[in-house]
Design an enzyme around this catalytic site. Structure first.
Site, PDB file in Angstrom:
ATOM      1  CG  HIS A 165      -0.149  -0.607   2.381  1.00 18.05           C
ATOM      2  ND1 HIS A 165      -0.176  -1.970   2.610  1.00 18.05           N
ATOM      3  CD2 HIS A 165       0.717  -0.099   3.266  1.00 18.05           C
ATOM      4  CE1 HIS A 165       0.614  -2.239   3.626  1.00 18.05           C
ATOM      5  NE2 HIS A 165       1.170  -1.136   4.025  1.00 18.05           N
ATOM      6  CB  CYS A 166       4.180   2.093   0.954  1.00 22.39           C
ATOM      7  SG  CYS A 166       3.610   1.791   2.585  1.00 22.39           S
TER       8      CYS A 166
END
Ligand code: SAJ
Length: 443
Positions: A282-283
């Site tokens: 998610h980064c």
């Protein structure tokens, strides 16, 4: 605190400083996810009374029952803090009226159009604005584009007639949580922080210093926002580079893994990255597009980011073609073949499948008529094209499959068993490094 800041601190600032130093400041954390919960626990263990504000009622119930749902935070720590009355969770925003500090740790995903989705930050900041009061320290931690704090958040908060740097204090501090990292955690990862004014920076630096070993103040919120994006864009682009090198080596018949290991012997000026089935999490797949979106607005095309995004995005297809060719070389069509994926999490030893390339690979294989199963010790079930798949028993599935694909190299898997039982193995992570066998096909 530096001399200038102490003199320059307003009355509200001095009162907040005193509350921080004697730990009577009531701290709030908005968003109790993999960033917010570890931060809330560190602040509580540093002696602050901490209130987590979490929209998911099941998470609120878990915390108040003394249980953790974040792998890096043992339930024992939560249970003790809740029992001692130093940590609690609520799902409504009214509590903000009685808090002295609030850290905003809400998600910043991308829309389908790869534009920033600011809805979570907007919702959190509207709530903070509603309950903003003199002496409050507000720190945004969600990864976002440079300018968010001053252009998007500050105007929302200033609608209340309070003045930043005097009545309330506003900063940005990038989260640097690395899920599953056994060495680095919220307490020992240096904390960068930049404020709208020097007084904001000083107060946030003082606040974090109570719970984090090293605080790194910078001159503005924009610098702090850009620090995070540089960190993660650096990774995404270097992963894209090494994936492109892997494609070149594949065509030239060179072992890319051997090349990287040998290059990594250079004691300076080189940092090893490894090819893989694609870019998950998610980064890293998300943060750089916050930068390219803002950069475009500033009139500069972020070409490296776009190109790396393209190359990383092509890796699942490259893996599927590798599988198809490996079967073809053994006179077996992909259509009707049983393909077993080993690992579906986005990286080793985590249970998160967000943006995982394994899902893209499984989807592409199904589209080409393969029968797809998976095993992942951390992920009991996944949703694929509207269908639920459950993690299979490793030994049985590996023995039955026409091809086993190592997509995530979890360290807990018995690779010796895989090597013995599998007919054919496509290893996208070099998990079988050092093993020689004509049934192993590497990226
Ligand atoms: N990946 C590769 N090759 C590599 C490294 C990673 O293909 O050489 C893939 C992974 O398999 C994964 C994706 O890239 O699918 C992202 O991997 P990651 O190692 O960057 O892990 P993340 O997404 O958990 O990134 C986090 C980030 N932490 C924060 O944003 C606070 C990142 O800044 C950290 O550097 C990274 O952890 C880390 O070092 O583990």
């Amino acid at each position: 605190m530096s001399g200038t800041a102490i003199n320059a601190l307003s009355k509200a600032g001095q009162q907040l400083r005193d509350k921080i130093l004697c730990r009577t400041a009531r701290a709030g954390v908005m968003g109790l996810g993999y960033v917010g919960l570890p931060l809330a626990v560190e602040l509580a263990e540093a002696g602050f009374q901490v209130t987590g504000i979490e929209v998911a009622r099941d998470k609120v119930a878990e915390i108040n029952a003394g249980r953790s749902y974040v792998r890096d935070v043992p339930s024992e720590r939560v249970e003790r803090l809740v029992r001692e009355g130093r940590l609690r969770a609520v799902s409504s925003y009214e509590v903000l009226a009685e808090l002295d500090t609030v850290n905003i740790c809400v998600p910043t995903p991308l829309r389908k159009t790869k534009d920033p989705d600011m809805s979570y930050i907007a919702q959190a900041c509207q709530a903070v604005a509603q309950y903003l009061h003199p002496g409050m320290l507000v720190i945004l931690e969600s990864t976002t584009y440079p300018g968010t704090t001053e252009e998007f958040v500050l105007p929302m908060l200033e609608t209340q007639g309070l003045k930043v740097g005097e009545d309330f204090f506003l900063c940005f501090s990038p989260e640097r949580v690395d899920p599953g990292n056994p060495h680095y955690n919220t307490r020992n990862i240096p904390k960068v922080v930049g404020g709208c004014t020097p007084a904001c920076t000083e107060l946030a630096t003082l606040f974090y210093s109570q719970a984090v070993q090293k605080v790194v103040p910078v001159s503005s919120t924009r610098v702090a926002e850009m620090v995070k994006l540089l960190e993660n864009t650096f990774r995404m682009i270097n992963i894209g580079l090494v994936n492109e090198i892997a494609l070149m080596c594949d065509r030239m018949g060179i072992d890319v893994w051997e090349v990287i290991d040998a290059a990594a012997t250079k004691p300076f000026g080189f940092m090893a990255f490894y090819p893989g089935p694609g870019l998950g999490g998610h980064c890293i797949p998300v943060d750089p597009f916050y930068l390219s979106w803002k950069s475009k607005q500033a009139g500069i095309e972020a070409r490296f980011i776009e190109l790396a995004g393209y190359i990383n995005g092509q890796m699942p297809l490259f893996v599927v073609e590798k599988i198809q060719n490996a079967l073809n070389d053994r006179y077996k069509p992909l259509r009707g073949a049983h393909i077993h994926l080993l690992g579906v999490a986005y990286k080793r030893d985590v249970d998160d499948v967000r943006e995982s390339p394994a899902l893209d690979i499984a989807h592409l294989l199904k589209k080409r008529g393969a029968y797809v199963t998976y095993s992942d010790p951390y992920v009991p079930r996944i949703e694929l094209d509207g269908e639920e798949l459950q993690s299979q028993d490793l030994e049985a599935a590996v023995s039955a499959a026409d091809c086993v694909v190592i997509v995530t190299d979890h360290t807990t898997v018995d690779y010796q068993l895989v090597l013995e039982r599998a007919k054919l193995i496509v290893d996208t992570r070099n998990a079988l490094r050092g093993h020689k066998s004509d049934k192993i096909v590497r990226l």
